[in-house]
Design a protein around this motif. Sequence first.
Motif, short mmCIF file in Angstrom:
data_model
loop_
_atom_site.label_atom_id
_atom_site.label_comp_id
_atom_site.label_asym_id
_atom_site.label_seq_id
_atom_site.Cartn_x
_atom_site.Cartn_y
_atom_site.Cartn_z
N ASN A 135 -4.70 17.78 72.12
CA ASN A 135 -5.54 16.77 71.45
C ASN A 135 -6.48 17.40 70.43
O ASN A 135 -7.58 16.88 70.19
CB ASN A 135 -6.32 15.95 72.48
CG ASN A 135 -7.36 16.80 73.22
OD1 ASN A 135 -7.31 18.04 73.15
ND2 ASN A 135 -8.28 16.16 73.92
N GLY A 136 -6.06 18.52 69.85
CA GLY A 136 -6.89 19.22 68.88
C GLY A 136 -6.96 18.51 67.55
O GLY A 136 -6.53 17.37 67.39
N LYS A 137 -7.46 19.24 66.55
CA LYS A 137 -7.68 18.61 65.25
C LYS A 137 -6.39 18.41 64.46
O LYS A 137 -6.38 17.68 63.48
CB LYS A 137 -8.67 19.43 64.43
CG LYS A 137 -8.19 20.87 64.12
CD LYS A 137 -9.30 21.66 63.43
CE LYS A 137 -8.84 23.09 63.11
NZ LYS A 137 -9.92 23.87 62.48
N GLY A 138 -5.28 19.05 64.91
CA GLY A 138 -3.98 18.82 64.26
C GLY A 138 -3.93 19.35 62.84
O GLY A 138 -4.87 19.94 62.32
N ILE A 139 -2.78 19.08 62.21
CA ILE A 139 -2.58 19.48 60.81
C ILE A 139 -1.79 18.39 60.11
O ILE A 139 -1.12 17.59 60.75
CB ILE A 139 -1.83 20.82 60.69
CG1 ILE A 139 -0.49 20.76 61.45
CG2 ILE A 139 -2.66 21.97 61.19
CD1 ILE A 139 0.34 22.01 61.34
N ILE A 170 8.03 19.71 64.67
CA ILE A 170 6.56 19.68 64.69
C ILE A 170 6.09 18.30 64.24
O ILE A 170 6.51 17.80 63.22
CB ILE A 170 5.97 20.77 63.76
CG1 ILE A 170 6.41 22.16 64.24
CG2 ILE A 170 4.45 20.69 63.72
CD1 ILE A 170 6.04 23.28 63.31
N HIS A 171 5.24 17.69 65.07
CA HIS A 171 4.69 16.37 64.77
C HIS A 171 3.18 16.44 64.89
O HIS A 171 2.66 16.73 65.97
CB HIS A 171 5.24 15.32 65.73
CG HIS A 171 6.73 15.21 65.70
ND1 HIS A 171 7.42 14.40 64.82
CD2 HIS A 171 7.69 15.88 66.40
CE1 HIS A 171 8.71 14.54 65.00
NE2 HIS A 171 8.91 15.43 65.95
N SER A 172 2.52 16.17 63.78
CA SER A 172 1.05 16.26 63.81
C SER A 172 0.48 15.48 62.65
O SER A 172 1.11 15.31 61.62
CB SER A 172 0.61 17.72 63.73
OG SER A 172 -0.79 17.84 63.72
N ASP A 173 -0.69 14.95 62.86
CA ASP A 173 -1.47 14.33 61.80
C ASP A 173 -2.89 14.88 61.89
O ASP A 173 -3.39 15.14 63.00
CB ASP A 173 -1.51 12.81 61.96
CG ASP A 173 -0.15 12.18 61.67
OD1 ASP A 173 0.43 12.55 60.64
OD2 ASP A 173 0.30 11.34 62.46
N GLY A 221 -4.25 15.44 66.86
CA GLY A 221 -3.57 16.32 67.80
C GLY A 221 -2.35 17.00 67.19
O GLY A 221 -1.99 16.79 66.03
N PHE A 222 -1.71 17.80 68.02
CA PHE A 222 -0.60 18.63 67.57
C PHE A 222 0.51 18.57 68.62
O PHE A 222 0.25 18.66 69.82
CB PHE A 222 -1.09 20.06 67.39
CG PHE A 222 -0.07 20.99 66.78
CD1 PHE A 222 0.60 21.92 67.55
CD2 PHE A 222 0.22 20.93 65.42
CE1 PHE A 222 1.53 22.77 66.99
CE2 PHE A 222 1.15 21.77 64.85
CZ PHE A 222 1.81 22.70 65.65
N LYS A 223 1.77 18.38 68.19
CA LYS A 223 2.87 18.26 69.12
C LYS A 223 4.07 19.04 68.61
O LYS A 223 4.41 18.96 67.43
CB LYS A 223 3.25 16.79 69.31
CG LYS A 223 4.38 16.59 70.31
CD LYS A 223 4.53 15.12 70.67
CE LYS A 223 5.63 14.96 71.70
NZ LYS A 223 5.77 13.56 72.13
#
Length: 575
Positions: A528-532, A559-562, A566-568
Motif C-alpha cells: 500500500n505504498g506510494k506506488g509509481i 507490474i500494476h501501479s498508480d 500502491g504497487f502490485k
Amino acid sequence: MIPKRIQIFTFLAALLLAFFSCQKENIDSSKKAKNDTEILKLISKADKFYNSYKNTDSAFFYYNKARTYCEPKEDAKHYIYCMYYMAEIQQAQGDFQGSIKTANETFPFLSQIKNSNYVWNIYSVLGRNYYFTYDYPTAIYYYSKAFILSTDRINKLEAKNNIAVIYIKQQKFDKALPIFLSISKEKIVKENPENYSKTLDYIGYCYYKLKDPKALSYFESSIKLKRQVNYNDGLGRTYYNLAEYYHNKKDPNLVMKYAKLSYENYTLSNNTDDRLLALKFIAENSSNIESKKNTLIYIKLNDSIFVARQKAKNQFAKIKYDSKKEKDENLKLKAQKIKNELRLAKQESKNIASYVIIILALSLIVFLYFFLTVRANQQKIEATYQSETRISKKLHDELANDIYHSMAFVESRNLTSEENKSQLMQKLDDIYSRCRNISKDNTPFLDCQNYKASLKEMISGFNVSSINLLINGLDTISWDKIDKTKKTAVYRSIQELLVNMKKHSNATLVAITFKEHNNVVMINYTDNGKGIDTNKMVLKNGLHNIENRIHDIKGELEIHSDSGKGFKVLIKFPS
C-alpha cells in the motif's frame, strides 16, 4: 479512310467490352448488396447481446465479425459503429489500452462520416480511457473536441460535465464549480433525477473542498433524489464523499457509517472498482483487528478483479486475432488461386522462372553467409561485454541486497540474543566469502535443501514494527520439484521487491501470495505504498534485474501501479 471491315471489328470489340463491363458492374453490385446484408445482420445480433442480454463477450465477437466484412473507405459508418462498441466493451472490462487502440483505428475514416454523433462517440470513449489512465490533459483534449461538435444538447452537456470532473481530479475546484452550477440550471438536466443528483453531488464536493458550509445541503439533496429512484451507484458516491467530509471534521462514527453505506451501495450496483475504493477507506479507518480483516477482503477482491479483467483482455485480443487470421487466410487462398492460374497461362516461362529462383537462392546463400559472419562477430563482442558486466551485476543483485537484508535484520532483531548475533555473524561471513570468490565466478547461494525455511527467514527479516507483512500459500508450493535456477530467481526477485519497498515506497502493509495451478507458479506481491505511474515507468536497476531474472526462467512479469495507490507485481513461471 478506314476500311469497312476494320470499322465493324472495332465496333464489335467496343460492344463486347461494354457488355463485359456491365456484367462486372452487376456482379460487383450484387456482391456489395450481399455483403451489406451480412453486416447489418451481424450488427443486429451484436446489438441484442449488448443491449438486451448484457452479454458483452458475444456482443464483442459479432461487432468484430461485422467489422471484418466492412470496407472502411466505402462503408465508414458501419465500421466506426462496430469499432465504437468494441472500444466501449473493452473499456468496461478495464482494458483501457486495448480500447484506445480500437478507437484510434477509426481516425482515418472519421472525416467521411456526416453524422457527428458517431464522431462524438469516438472522442468520448477516448476521453474516458485517458481519464481512467490518469492522462488528464489528453482526456480534456478529446472531451473538448467532442464539445465543439454539432450534436445534441445532452451530448454537449455531458462533454462539459466530463471536463469539470477532470478539474476535480486535478484539484481545480474553483474551475469545476461554476461549470457544475451552470449545468444544474439546465432544464434537460433537472428533468432527469439521476443526472441532476450527480450534478448536485459534484457541487457539494466542490464546496466541501473549498471549505464552504453549503456542501452538506447539496449532499443531502443529492441523496434524497437518488433514494427516490433507487440509484445505488450514485448513493455509493455521495456516501463516500460524506465519509471524506466527516473524516475531515474528525467524526469517526459518521466516517464509518457513511463509508459502510458507500460500500453496501457499490456492492448492490456491482461497481467493483468503487466498492474496492470504499473497502480500502474502511480498512484505513478501522481498528487494528478489523483493519486486518478488511485488508484481507480487499486483497482477495482486488485479486479477483485483476484475474477477471486479465481474462477479458486476453479473450478480446484472441477474438480480434482470430478474425484477422481468418481474413489473412482467405486472402492467401485467393492469392494462391491467382498464382495457379498464372502458372497454367504462362507454362512456357517455367524455365526462366527456375533460373530466376536459382539465382535468388544463390544470392540468398551469399547474403546469409555474410550476415551470419557479421552476427557471429557481434555475438563475440557482446559475450565479452556480458562477461565484463557479470561481476558488477552480481555485486548489485546479490551482495548489495544481502547487505541491505542484514541491515534490516539488525533493525528488527534483538542483538543481545546469542542466537540472533550468531545468525548475523553467519550472514556477514557468507557475504565476506562471496566477496573473496566473486572474481572466480563461484558465488554460493542459499541452502536449497532448506529452501522454504531460507525464503521465510529472508522475508521475515523485513517484518519490522512499521511494516505489517502477510505471507499466504508459501507452504502449498512443491519447492522440492522446482530446480535450483528457478528457486534462485524467485528468492532474489522477492528480496529485490522487499528492498525496493523498504527504500522507496513508505508502505505499511505488504502481502505476498503464492499459488500453483496447472504446473504454473504464481506469486502476487502487493503493498500500500506510494506506488509509481506505470505510464511513465522506466525499468531500472532493481525492477530491471527482476524482469531479466523472470524472463531467464521462461516466466512473465506484470507490474500494476498508480501513483499514490500502491504497487502490485504478478510473477508467473512454469514449475
